[in-house]
Structures are given as C-alpha cells and as structure tokens.
Design a protein around this motif. Structure first.
Motif, PDB file in Angstrom:
ATOM      1  N   THR A 180       0.297  -4.282   2.968  1.00  0.00           N
ATOM      2  CA  THR A 180       0.735  -4.185   1.582  1.00  0.00           C
ATOM      3  C   THR A 180       1.004  -2.744   1.141  1.00  0.00           C
ATOM      4  O   THR A 180       1.279  -2.506  -0.022  1.00  0.00           O
ATOM      5  N   GLY A 181       0.917  -1.797   2.083  1.00  0.00           N
ATOM      6  CA  GLY A 181       1.160  -0.396   1.713  1.00  0.00           C
ATOM      7  C   GLY A 181       2.622  -0.011   1.885  1.00  0.00           C
ATOM      8  O   GLY A 181       3.444  -0.809   2.360  1.00  0.00           O
ATOM      9  N   TYR A 182       2.950   1.207   1.491  1.00  0.00           N
ATOM     10  CA  TYR A 182       4.313   1.713   1.683  1.00  0.00           C
ATOM     11  C   TYR A 182       4.658   1.773   3.168  1.00  0.00           C
ATOM     12  O   TYR A 182       3.797   2.012   4.013  1.00  0.00           O
ATOM     13  N   LEU A 183       5.925   1.621   3.468  1.00  0.00           N
ATOM     14  CA  LEU A 183       6.444   1.839   4.819  1.00  0.00           C
ATOM     15  C   LEU A 183       7.342   3.069   4.797  1.00  0.00           C
ATOM     16  O   LEU A 183       7.704   3.560   3.719  1.00  0.00           O
ATOM     17  N   SER A 200      10.372   2.724  -0.426  1.00  0.00           N
ATOM     18  CA  SER A 200      10.649   1.911   0.753  1.00  0.00           C
ATOM     19  C   SER A 200      10.937   0.495   0.282  1.00  0.00           C
ATOM     20  O   SER A 200      10.703   0.171  -0.881  1.00  0.00           O
ATOM     21  N   ALA A 201      11.485  -0.340   1.168  1.00  0.00           N
ATOM     22  CA  ALA A 201      11.715  -1.747   0.815  1.00  0.00           C
ATOM     23  C   ALA A 201      10.394  -2.510   0.959  1.00  0.00           C
ATOM     24  O   ALA A 201       9.446  -2.025   1.578  1.00  0.00           O
ATOM     25  N   SER A 202      10.345  -3.694   0.380  1.00  0.00           N
ATOM     26  CA  SER A 202       9.117  -4.495   0.341  1.00  0.00           C
ATOM     27  C   SER A 202       8.466  -4.637   1.719  1.00  0.00           C
ATOM     28  O   SER A 202       9.094  -5.077   2.680  1.00  0.00           O
ATOM     29  N   THR A 203       7.194  -4.300   1.774  1.00  0.00           N
ATOM     30  CA  THR A 203       6.446  -4.364   3.030  1.00  0.00           C
ATOM     31  C   THR A 203       6.182  -5.800   3.489  1.00  0.00           C
ATOM     32  O   THR A 203       6.454  -6.134   4.650  1.00  0.00           O
ATOM     33  N   PRO A 204       5.659  -6.677   2.605  1.00  0.00           N
ATOM     34  CA  PRO A 204       5.471  -8.064   3.060  1.00  0.00           C
ATOM     35  C   PRO A 204       6.803  -8.670   3.534  1.00  0.00           C
ATOM     36  O   PRO A 204       6.840  -9.375   4.541  1.00  0.00           O
ATOM     37  N   GLY A 254       0.469   9.952  -1.882  1.00  0.00           N
ATOM     38  CA  GLY A 254       0.382   9.447  -3.248  1.00  0.00           C
ATOM     39  C   GLY A 254       0.196   7.950  -3.298  1.00  0.00           C
ATOM     40  O   GLY A 254       0.848   7.275  -4.082  1.00  0.00           O
ATOM     41  N   GLU A 255      -0.665   7.454  -2.444  1.00  0.00           N
ATOM     42  CA  GLU A 255      -0.878   6.005  -2.376  1.00  0.00           C
ATOM     43  C   GLU A 255      -2.371   5.752  -2.266  1.00  0.00           C
ATOM     44  O   GLU A 255      -3.040   6.313  -1.399  1.00  0.00           O
ATOM     45  N   THR A 299      -4.194  -4.028  -1.320  1.00  0.00           N
ATOM     46  CA  THR A 299      -4.028  -4.924  -2.468  1.00  0.00           C
ATOM     47  C   THR A 299      -5.274  -5.808  -2.581  1.00  0.00           C
ATOM     48  O   THR A 299      -5.772  -6.333  -1.584  1.00  0.00           O
ATOM     49  N   SER A 311       1.986  -0.481  -8.717  1.00  0.00           N
ATOM     50  CA  SER A 311       1.596   0.178  -7.465  1.00  0.00           C
ATOM     51  C   SER A 311       0.215   0.812  -7.508  1.00  0.00           C
ATOM     52  O   SER A 311      -0.547   0.672  -6.553  1.00  0.00           O
ATOM     53  N   LYS A 312      -0.093   1.534  -8.566  1.00  0.00           N
ATOM     54  CA  LYS A 312      -1.236   2.435  -8.516  1.00  0.00           C
ATOM     55  C   LYS A 312      -2.511   1.761  -9.022  1.00  0.00           C
ATOM     56  O   LYS A 312      -3.360   1.379  -8.226  1.00  0.00           O
ATOM     57  N   THR A 334       1.312  -1.156  -3.986  1.00  0.00           N
ATOM     58  CA  THR A 334       2.386  -0.218  -3.609  1.00  0.00           C
ATOM     59  C   THR A 334       3.541  -0.849  -2.836  1.00  0.00           C
ATOM     60  O   THR A 334       4.682  -0.794  -3.256  1.00  0.00           O
ATOM     61  N   GLY A 335       3.226  -1.432  -1.666  1.00  0.00           N
ATOM     62  CA  GLY A 335       4.281  -1.895  -0.771  1.00  0.00           C
ATOM     63  C   GLY A 335       5.036  -3.123  -1.257  1.00  0.00           C
ATOM     64  O   GLY A 335       6.047  -3.500  -0.669  1.00  0.00           O
ATOM     65  N   TRP A 336       4.560  -3.741  -2.318  1.00  0.00           N
ATOM     66  CA  TRP A 336       5.248  -4.919  -2.867  1.00  0.00           C
ATOM     67  C   TRP A 336       6.467  -4.527  -3.670  1.00  0.00           C
ATOM     68  O   TRP A 336       7.334  -5.346  -3.904  1.00  0.00           O
ATOM     69  N   ARG A 337       6.512  -3.296  -4.138  1.00  0.00           N
ATOM     70  CA  ARG A 337       7.608  -2.760  -4.917  1.00  0.00           C
ATOM     71  C   ARG A 337       7.828  -3.539  -6.212  1.00  0.00           C
ATOM     72  O   ARG A 337       8.791  -4.306  -6.335  1.00  0.00           O
TER      73      ARG A 337
END
Lengths: 390, 390
Positions: A64-67, A267-271, B41-42, B47, B234-235, B240-243
């Motif tokens: 679920t984190g940034y890519l 980044s684009a959606s991780t899931p 910054g994450e 989640t 995100s924060k 975060t990664g879900w955008r």
C-alpha cells in the motif's frame, strides 16, 4: 462574495453532453423506468476474478506504499513480455512507464510536447478528452475532418495538409473512439515519417488495444518507433475503476517523462499495479479472450440490426466497442434523437456533439457494452419508436 | 533518429535531487549496508487494518467500475461528517470533490486559476512539486522567501508585497513541507482578504491535516471560505500508495472543477474510494490517533537530539513529520553534507536543494518516518560522524 477570475482554459473546456443524458437516464430509472444503456464507454464485465484476487492479496500483503514513479519493475517487464508473446514485438521494459490510467499518460505526453500557442492535430470525430488535454497545456486543438473515406483515421496526407510550423503533435486513436476503426501500418509509418520530417510528435492512443475483431491491427511500437504510445488496463484488461495505464516513450525521453510523473502523480496506484500483474496469467488471458469473443458477437448482431433500421455505418468497425452512425436520413438533429430515444424508447446513446465539430448533428455513438439480449431489446424499442412515427 | 523538440516546460521542470541520493542508498543497501531512512515523505505505517480490509471487501464485491468524476457520494458525505465531528465545521458535501491524490487536486486547482504568463506565489522553502504544477499550466512560480520569523509561512504582508496585477494565485501548505509549521487563523484570514481585494486565488494544501502535535490548527475551510483546500488520504489516513485525496472548492466552482476532473481523470480509484469509507470508523480513527501520538513522540525525541548536535531548528514545528534544519554552523554545503551522511554515516536525509531557491545549501530536511530506535541510531551515527571530524 467575489471570487477571483477563472483561467481562460476553464471556459474553453467543455463538459460532456452525455452527462446530462446520463443524469436524466438515472432519473427515469429511479422512477422505475427501464433503460438500455448504450452510452457508456465501459465494458459491462467486472474485473476478472484472477485480477481481483491478486488485488485482494496485494492488500493483504500490505502493498500500500508509494512505488517508483515509472512503476513496479515487474509490471513493466510483464507488459514487455506481453508485447513479445502476443504480438512478437520487442519493446524494452525501460521504455514502458506505468501511469494513472491512459488519462495520466495523455497529460504527460502533451505536457512533454506541446508549448502554449502551438497546435495539436486531432482527428474529428475523436475522443473528446483529447482536445481538453491539449487545452490544459494551453496548446490549440486543431480538428482535422476525417470520414469513412479514410476509415475515420488521420492519414499522412490529411496530416500533411493540416499541419504548419506551429504544429507540435498529432494524436490518433487505434482502435478509435467513437468509430472503432483502426490505423493501418501505412498510416502509422506515414505519420511517423511526416513527424520526423516536420519535427512533430506523434501520440498513438491504443487504449482499446486487444479489442479487435479481425486480423491483428498494426502496432504503433512496430511502425512508429518514435511515437508516444498510450495504453490502458481499463478496456481489454477490464480494470476501469482501478485507474491504470501505461505509455511507451522513446528511450531518450524516459527521464523527462519520469520527472513529470514524479511531480504530477508521485506514482500510479500500488494495489492496482500489483493486481495488474495477474492480467498476464494464462487464466486471465483466457477470460479476456472470451470477453473479446462476446464483444465480437455483439458487434456482429448490432451492426446489421442498426443498418436495417436506417442507421448508416460505413465499413465494418474492427475494434473497440463502438458503432458510429450517420443518422441524417433519420432525423435533422442527433441530439434531439438521443433525447427522444431516451425519453420515449428507454434507450441511452451518445450524441455526436461529444465527439466532433464538423457534423455533430448527423451522428450518434452506440456502445455495445451490454449483453446481446439487451442490445436486441434496444433494437426492438428503436424499431417501434420509428414505426410510431418519430 | 531525430525526435521532435520537447516543450519548454519539459526543460524547466526539475527532477528531485533526493532521487539520486535514494538510488545511492539502495545501492549501498544492496551491498549489505544499513541505512537509516529519514529522507522519505511517507509514513512507515502500512495502511490500517480496517481500511485494508474494506479495500479487500470492495474488490470481493466487484466495486471496480468507474465512479462519478466528483467521487463516491458516500465518501463525500463521510468527509463532510469528519469536518463536523472532528473540528465542528460545516462543509457542504457538494463542495467536496474526490481526487487522485492531492496531486490531482493541485493540477485541477492551478488549471482553474492560472493562465499562462500569470504568476503564482509560493513560499520558499516549500513543497517542490508545487512549482512544477504551476509550470505544467505555463504560469510563473514566484518564490516568496519565508523564514523562522513568520514560522516559514506566507503571511498577508509578505504576499501583499510579492503580488502584482499578474498574480493569479497563492499556494500555501499548513502543516507545511519541509518545515512542519502551521498557518495561523490570522494568516488564513489575511490571505483570504488579500485574495478578495486583489482577485487572487488562494490554494491551501492541508495534506498533513490531522498530523499536528499541539492545539488544533486553524482550518482553511473556516478562515478562508473562498480558498481551494487540498487534502489527502495519504498521510494522516495512511493510504499513500492508493492515490486518493480531496479538494474543497467554493460552490460556484464545483461544476468547473467537475468538468476538469471528468476530462483529466475520469474518476479517482474506485477500490480506494470504497476503502477510504472505513477511515472514519471509530476503530480506524483510534489507530490514526495512536500513530499521531507515535509521530509526536518521535518529534519530541528528534528535535532536541538534532539541536544538541548543532542543527539549528527554529521554533517547535507543530505538524507533519519533518524538521527543517539550518546547517550553516556545521558545513558550507548541505548537499555535500547529505552525501557524506549517506556514504559515511548510513543516514539518508533530503538536502534543501529540493525545497528552496534562497539558501538551499544551508538546509536539510529530516523526516521522522521511521521509529524512535532507528532515529536514535541515526542521531548516534551523526554524532560519531561529526566527532570523527567531518
């Protein structure tokens, strides 16, 4: 209250006319009406089981984190593998960048290529958002009339005639929306050559890639190697709401696209990226192919049925899930016809107004994004509507 | 091969300098090195369980299609409910629009407000992407020096001095990145008044909203009702990664923002929107609050520890998870110091170069997005590094 002025582009960008029809369709449904939906550019199939499951597992594993901005390396490789195994094409995974839908890719492509005041050639009719991506970066959309004579595709000849020294890019769609037609290998090669000669970027939107019903279409990555190719997991891969796409860019431009993506999207959606890995399994590809077959059957039913009702559809649209019909022998104004079909026949379609500047009042788009029984129901309703004397 | 020319903005937009450091950190780790990451910054928290589970359930229920451009109505209502229950503020759900991250909201906000050639005031130091969102729409970022004297916030006085007839908007962050400081109610009111008087839009980036460690900060929706307020899942909400983010816009501008969103995004991620509904459950809010407490403890450890090492951090940053330190008494060039800390102490931090134009060489940003034990390890390593005679 006195708000500050809005930007000029805020006024230039138009909402979709189909939205008003859609709202009215929902109103009618809320009152118990039964509407056949042929206005929606979204497959009626939900995301395939293996992909959904991969998404669930990605979440369970905490992905679920940034890519990285360019995307999950394994997904970039998987897409390269798909070009290879499905089409026999070598595309370096390093040139493949994962985007938040094809929408994200189109923003990046136009931001890379089009300065304010320069113009961008767009076939008319075409995908309505494209002109608004051009407006976003304050370039000037230049509609180029295309018709049945060129399969509604922008040809090198038409482009050469329409471009000038201020032309920054051309954007074509293959398969195209709203017409479902394909660019030929010769078109792609000719546009690429024109682009090289005149220093004009070529953006090929292949978001309906995979949804074609005859021979394999000509691939931009093969015939126009300098093009920016935009693709999507939405249509063939059935992942609309996940918002995931990709672009292929010339290797020299990868760092430029990447820094734009870092800034504009993170980044684009991780899931979604983890789920998309499952799109390339045999099991998932079998499902996509069976859905493609279902679309083909729908097209094969709907095309002659609409023609028998007097809708003029030139050629046999070979891709996507749209038929674009000339209705000039049936009515004076396609927008009114769309309203009437909705109100009096319970059939929702999209008027030409959303797709073209040249002869919007003469056209309607039918999407075969509902099953054949419902399409048959729609055809019967339209037949009865005309019989009642429209 | 001769590619067409890139747009001028492609050259103006800069990549993040921290990316090179990050790549180097990964290289060191690949060789077995141990790096304490304070550059990211994450939040290090994944989640939260209830949100992840809601995402899995959304997928199992087939919530994978497009949503309305403005977002899932239930989520817009849930956010309005959160403003009410958490802050006692009434915000009409119709003014709340769901976006693909705060990034998407910032694109829409600047596209609505800033025409090419107009300028946009940005506090310097500030969030580095903001100037690039301004570049995307060919407006001119105008850096306004802010310092400890105003808690690194753009005040009405500074803005009045910096603006001119070509100023289209001002973008502030509260809590701010990289400084973690808050805008006061008086600042928000004064900027809103200046905006009304000079017809300048105000964009308040509250993506660290919820992550504050003293009294509740002043809310833009309360003190600057005409502002475009940008927020994020995100924060504080750990997605975060879900955008996924949202924006609050003046009601007159809802249709404008909506048509831009239709065109630019179609809609934000559907699984993410369904998952986000679970953010407002008591169980999830408890988790977020316990994480906030963890961030507070980290700050309370790290702030005096860094000061004792000679880093000058004015005031007590009250929000986000950053400390922005003046290193001018420790070195001549913060970029070299960041490189040295990485290479010789195994501590990754972000140099000022990514955040400001005025005195980048004097500053470093420390993110407390790793646990206290690791922060303590980093402090010890930095102490040893300086002791060895840097």
């Amino acid at each position: 209250m006195s708000l500050p002025p809005l930007s000029a582009r805020s006024h230039r960008i138009q909402p979709f006319h189909v939205m008003a029809l859609l709202a009215r369709a929902r109103e009618l449904e809320a009152r118990g009406g039964d509407i056949v939906h042929m206005e929606i550019g979204e497959p009626d199939f939900p995301t395939a089981g293996p992909v959904r499951l991969a998404g669930e597992q990605a979440l369970a594993h905490g992905h679920t984190g940034y890519l990285p901005a360019a995307g999950l390396p394994a997904l970039r490789e998987a897409i390269a593998g798909h070009y290879r195994s499905r089409y026999g094409l070598d595309v370096d995974a390093g040139r493949i960048l994962i985007t938040p839908g094809a929408s994200g890719a189109l923003v990046v492509a136009l931001a890379m290529l089009a300065d304010p005041g320069r113009n961008v050639l767009l076939p008319d009719p075409g995908y309505p958002c494209n002109r608004n991506f051009v407006e976003l970066v304050d370039a000037v959309p230049r509609a180029v009339r295309v018709d049945a004579g060129t399969d509604y595709q922008l040809t090198p000849g038409l482009a050469a005639e329409a471009c000038d020294d201020a032309t920054a890019a051309m954007v074509i769609g293959s398969p195209g929306n709203p017409t479902g037609t394909l660019a030929s290998a010769a078109d792609l090669q000719g546009l690429a050559a024109l682009g090289r000669r005149r220093h004009i970027g070529l953006i090929v939107d292949e978001i309906y890639h995979g949804l074609h019903y005859g021979e394999d279409p000509a691939q931009a990555v093969a015939h126009a190697p300098d093009a920016v190719v935009v693709n999507s997991f939405s249509k063939y891969f059935g992942m609309t709401g996940w918002r995931l796409g990709w672009m292929v860019v010339p290797s020299e431009w990868v760092p430029v696209a990447e820094k734009l993506m870092q800034n504009l999207f993170i980044s684009a959606s991780t899931p979604a990226q983890h789920a998309a890995l499952a799109c390339f399994s045999d099991r998932a590809l079998e499902i996509f192919e069976s859905r493609r077959e279902a679309f083909r059957q729908r097209r094969d039913f709907l095309l002659p049925a609409l023609r028998s009702l007097g809708f003029h559809i030139p050629g046999d649209p070979a891709g996507a899930f749209y038929l674009y019909a000339d209705v000039s022998s049936l009515c004076d104004d396609s927008f009114t016809l769309a309203e009437d079909l909705l109100e009096r026949a319970g059939v929702a379609v999209t008027p030409g107004l959303d797709f073209e500047r040249t002869a919007p009042e003469r056209h309607l788009r039918f999407a075969y994004t509902t099953d054949t029984d419902r399409l048959a129901e729609a055809v019967e309703r339209i037949r009865a509507f005309f019989a009642a004397g429209s």
